[in-house]
Enzyme design. Structure first.
Site, mmCIF file in Angstrom:
data_model
loop_
_atom_site.group_PDB
_atom_site.id
_atom_site.type_symbol
_atom_site.label_atom_id
_atom_site.label_comp_id
_atom_site.label_asym_id
_atom_site.label_seq_id
_atom_site.Cartn_x
_atom_site.Cartn_y
_atom_site.Cartn_z
ATOM 1 N N GLY A 179 0.833 -1.042 0.186
ATOM 2 C CA GLY A 179 0.148 -0.130 0.062
ATOM 3 C C GLY A 179 0.714 1.297 -0.045
ATOM 4 O O GLY A 179 0.563 2.172 -0.550
ATOM 5 N N ASP A 180 1.615 1.430 0.823
ATOM 6 C CA ASP A 180 2.635 2.555 0.766
ATOM 7 C C ASP A 180 3.424 2.752 -0.255
ATOM 8 O O ASP A 180 3.424 3.744 -0.893
ATOM 9 C CB ASP A 180 3.626 2.548 2.118
ATOM 10 N N MET A 181 3.955 1.727 -0.844
ATOM 11 C CA MET A 181 4.985 1.713 -2.060
ATOM 12 C C MET A 181 4.194 2.084 -3.407
ATOM 13 O O MET A 181 4.576 3.057 -4.164
ATOM 14 C CB MET A 181 5.834 0.408 -2.304
#
Length: 420
Positions: A179-181
């Protein structure tokens, strides 16, 4: 990579762009690292004392664990500013910095920076051309916008986690911060588009990125199946293969695991013929029932009952050699040490080396940007906390006396105060 540096002639695409990275942990810092690689002057802004919480994240190295590999990887290429924005002088300094900037990145809960006078509304009044990128779990609108969250939360909420794992068991952690990347690289794209748009309009804007939104957008198959089936088709955990893409999955050989992608008709025919020629059932390669995707899916269990033991009787190297020989996509399931030694990764320069003044040689995953006429490798190591306070303050017009006073009174903080 050496030849790339020797022949590079163009300036990096974002040279001359100033970015304020007022973010922490992963998504925001990753955006800043990408923009730095593309040539931007990225200023990492941190709170006094502990700085970005990522500085305390494993893997800790150096004397008494003074450095975090996590922080070093995500913040290379940046300059460091540590300022107390709760002090009016610190807030004023950061607002002055924002007036000189092109991009502002933050990943705090919606509303947190508004209370400090550092939200989009306040900073866009100072700098109407500012591209302000917010990253949060749920975004700045909607009933859940106030809720805290991390990538794990978005992975669970998005339906992605429910699709993976072994039937009947709780789904596994994905073990990478998807999700972050993924949100981070979407933010990089949005920021660059906004910078281009500003060339035409002269105005900046607020980019509102949500981890939950981004992961829902990744569904290339499940959402369409659900709607086109009238709401009857729901993804199920399938373990090691995909029932709607036979043959496509993970298989265990004698010494390790590998993946095979023979789900396309032509690849399947070559694969089935190979199996028949190397000990598989007679007629397996010529069975026309299996020459279409629908036919293979209908006979999936029987196909697996043939393929699994065929693979299990052989070493990975033998299977890969046979499949590579007929052009069927395949790969060993590699450990991270095998990835580091992979000649393809080495040839592509996907491990970047940096020389740290304290830690010596460091090696991190490189970014996947490849340009024909400029080099995006980063030589500058991640900054110590507040490492560039004085230089940045001087650029904003502060005198040495002003800087000394702010250092003495804790408005500016550095882990190496002698350098102020």
């Amino acid at each position: 990579m050496k030849n790339e540096r020797q022949t590079a002639q163009q300036a990096l695409p974002l040279q001359g762009v100033r970015v304020i990275d007022y973010s922490h942990f992963l998504a925001g810092p990753y955006v800043g690292r990408c923009l730095a690689a593309l040539g931007a002057d990225v200023i990492k802004v941190e709170r006094p004392g502990s700085g970005d919480a990522g500085r305390q994240h494993a893997w800790q190295i150096g004397e008494d664990g003074a450095y975090s590999g996590y922080f070093l990887q995500l913040n290379m290429g940046k300059r460091g500013l540590s300022v107390d924005v709760k002090d009016p002088r610190g807030q004023q300094l950061l607002q002055r910095l924002a007036a000189s900037a092109d991009v502002f990145i933050e990943n705090y809960r919606p509303g947190a920076l508004d209370r400090l006078g550092l939200g989009y509304d306040a900073l866009s009044q100072i700098n109407p051309g500012l591209i302000y990128c917010s990253i949060s779990a749920y975004g700045h609108t909607g009933p859940d916008s106030h809720r805290a969250g991390f990538g794990l939360i978005a992975e669970a909420k998005s339906g992605i986690m429910q699709m993976v794992g072994t039937p009947g068991e709780a789904p596994p952690l994905l073990r990478i911060s998807l999700g972050d990347m993924y949100t981070g690289i979407h933010a990089v794209a949005a920021i660059n588009a906004a910078l281009l748009g500003r060339e035409r309009s002269g105005r900046g804007q607020h980019i509102d990125m949500a981890l939950y939104d981004t992961l829902v957008s990744m569904h290339e198959y499940a959402v369409q199946c659900y709607h086109l089936s009238g709401g009857t088709e729901l993804p199920q955990q399938t373990g090691h293969d995909m029932p709607n893409s036979t043959l496509y999955g993970v298989f265990r050989a004698k010494d390790a695991d590998l993946v095979i992608a023979a789900q396309v008709d032509d690849a399947w025919k070559r694969f089935a013929g190979l199996l028949e020629a190397h000990g598989g059932p007679a007629g397996f390669g010529s069975d026309t029932r299996l020459h279409s995707s629908a036919g293979r899916n209908a006979n999936r269990e029987w196909i697996l009952s043939v393929v699994k033991p065929w693979v299990a009787q052989r070493d990975v190297a033998e299977v890969l050699a046979l499949l590579d020989g007929i052009g069927v996509p395949c790969a060993k399931v590699q450990r991270i040490d095998e990835v580091m030694a992979d000649p393809q990764i080495q040839a592509r320069g996907m491990i970047v080396e940096q020389e740290h003044p304290v830690l010596g040689k460091l090696r991190f995953p490189n970014l996947p940007f490849r340009f024909s006429d400029c080099d995006t490798r980063i030589d500058r190591v991640a900054p110590d906390l507040g490492a560039d306070n004085a230089d940045i303050a001087r650029e904003l017009g502060y005198s040495d006396e002003d800087i000394t006073a702010m250092v003495r009174e804790g408005v500016l903080f550095s882990s190496t105060p002698a350098q102020e």
